[in-house]
Design an enzyme around this catalytic site. Structure first.
Site, PDB file in Angstrom:
ATOM      1  N   MET A  91       0.796  -1.230   0.000  1.00 36.67           N
ATOM      2  CA  MET A  91       0.000   0.000   0.000  1.00 36.67           C
ATOM      3  C   MET A  91       0.829   1.281   0.000  1.00 36.67           C
ATOM      4  O   MET A  91       0.424   2.288   0.577  1.00 36.67           O
ATOM      5  CB  MET A  91      -0.953   0.004   1.202  1.00 36.67           C
ATOM      6  CG  MET A  91      -1.894  -1.194   1.245  1.00 36.67           C
ATOM      7  SD  MET A  91      -2.847  -1.386  -0.267  1.00 36.67           S
ATOM      8  CE  MET A  91      -4.052  -0.084  -0.019  1.00 36.67           C
ATOM      9  N   HIS A 110      -3.933  -5.878  -9.357  1.00 35.93           N
ATOM     10  CA  HIS A 110      -4.924  -4.842  -9.042  1.00 35.93           C
ATOM     11  C   HIS A 110      -6.329  -5.414  -9.290  1.00 35.93           C
ATOM     12  O   HIS A 110      -6.557  -6.053 -10.322  1.00 35.93           O
ATOM     13  CB  HIS A 110      -4.679  -3.616  -9.924  1.00 35.93           C
ATOM     14  CG  HIS A 110      -5.591  -2.478  -9.596  1.00 35.93           C
ATOM     15  ND1 HIS A 110      -5.408  -1.693  -8.483  1.00 35.93           N
ATOM     16  CD2 HIS A 110      -6.703  -2.018 -10.213  1.00 35.93           C
ATOM     17  CE1 HIS A 110      -6.377  -0.792  -8.428  1.00 35.93           C
ATOM     18  NE2 HIS A 110      -7.169  -0.971  -9.472  1.00 35.93           N
ATOM     19  N   ASP A 146      -0.859   2.266 -11.133  1.00 29.39           N
ATOM     20  CA  ASP A 146      -1.528   1.143 -11.816  1.00 29.39           C
ATOM     21  C   ASP A 146      -1.529   1.318 -13.333  1.00 29.39           C
ATOM     22  O   ASP A 146      -2.528   1.025 -14.006  1.00 29.39           O
ATOM     23  CB  ASP A 146      -2.975   1.000 -11.301  1.00 29.39           C
ATOM     24  CG  ASP A 146      -3.036   0.767  -9.802  1.00 29.39           C
ATOM     25  OD1 ASP A 146      -2.145   0.071  -9.280  1.00 29.39           O
ATOM     26  OD2 ASP A 146      -3.958   1.284  -9.149  1.00 29.39           O
TER      27      ASP A 146
HETATM   28  C1  GRF Z   1      -5.872  -7.458  -3.427  1.00 29.16           C
HETATM   29  O1  GRF Z   1      -7.215  -7.219  -3.762  1.00 29.16           O
HETATM   30  C2  GRF Z   1      -4.954  -6.899  -4.480  1.00 29.16           C
HETATM   31  O2  GRF Z   1      -5.483  -6.959  -5.766  1.00 29.16           O
HETATM   32  C3  GRF Z   1      -4.810  -5.462  -4.057  1.00 29.16           C
HETATM   33  O3  GRF Z   1      -4.784  -5.502  -2.646  1.00 29.16           O
HETATM   34  C4  GRF Z   1      -5.451  -6.670  -2.188  1.00 29.16           C
HETATM   35  C5  GRF Z   1      -4.461  -7.423  -1.351  1.00 29.16           C
HETATM   36  O4  GRF Z   1      -5.033  -8.531  -0.718  1.00 29.16           O
HETATM   37  N1  GRF Z   1      -3.649  -4.842  -4.654  1.00 29.16           N
HETATM   38  P1  GRF Z   1      -4.112  -9.619  -0.039  1.00 29.16           P
HETATM   39  O5  GRF Z   1      -3.269  -8.892   1.017  1.00 29.16           O
HETATM   40  O6  GRF Z   1      -3.260 -10.243  -1.079  1.00 29.16           O
HETATM   41  O7  GRF Z   1      -5.045 -10.576   0.604  1.00 29.16           O
END
Ligand code: GRF
Length: 190
Positions: A91, A110, A146
């Protein structure tokens, strides 16, 4: 061909990381996840890595501390050395110096059919758009949000009764198959 070394950057629960750990375990012939880095000390992603004996490192990303984070991550990548970086629910936005250094060697997943619904809350954006389909995308990371070259996408139908939660849940299942497939594609064309 020697097995490629993958590092995963994750900030949260790491379900995509889990899918990658299962697809590319230690000593896999095509590739193996050898390092997981998180900017969050309590990220469950770190636990998932430790559970299967993969090196799990917390690197703080303090306010204004992007360079410090990237310098330490780069040091670890060079130590291994790492061939491919996978962002999985990471993030933070990386600097253009960093993304340029890893051009063609860093992927992200994504939860939308890019270029639609970039950025945060992609599932909510899709739901509110009135579109009939959404999906997930694995793409190369460039300096934009993205915006890098698309490697692979998969789509699913948005149901009339869908909520952000139900849609996110179905999307995640799709993501867990898509990400390992995309990694295979990228590594096999190398
Ligand atoms: C997923 O939906 C991914 O596409 C996005 O963030 C979320 C991460 O989920 N970038 P996780 O931590 O892999 O469960």
């Amino acid at each position: 061909m020697t097995s490629k070394k993958i590092a995963v950057l994750a900030s949260g629960r790491g379900s995509n990381l889990q899918a990658l750990l299962e697809a590319f375990p230690v000593h896999h012939t095509l590739a193996e996840i050898v390092l997981v880095i998180s900017n969050k000390p309590g990220a469950y992603a770190l636990e998932r890595a430790k559970n299967v004996g993969v090196e799990a490192v917390y690197i703080p990303w303090k306010k204004g501390g992007q360079l410090e984070f990237e310098t330490e991550a780069q040091r670890l990548f060079e130590n291994s050395p790492i061939d491919l970086i996978c962002l999985a629910g990471f993030m933070r936005l990386l600097s253009s110096e960093f993304t340029e250094r890893w051009t063609g060697k860093m992927l992200n997943i994504h939860p939308s059919l890019l270029p639609k619904f970039k950025g945060l809350k992609a599932q909510k954006q899709a739901l509110e758009s009135g579109e009939r389909y959404t999906g997930a995308t694995v793409h190369f990371v460039d300096s934009g949000l993205d915006s890098g070259e698309i490697v692979l996408q998969d789509q699913l139908e948005i149901l009339p009764e869908d909520t952000v939660e139900s849609l996110s849940e179905r999307l995640l299942l799709l993501e867990h198959a898509l990400y390992p497939d995309a990694v295979r594609r990228v590594l096999e064309r190398d």
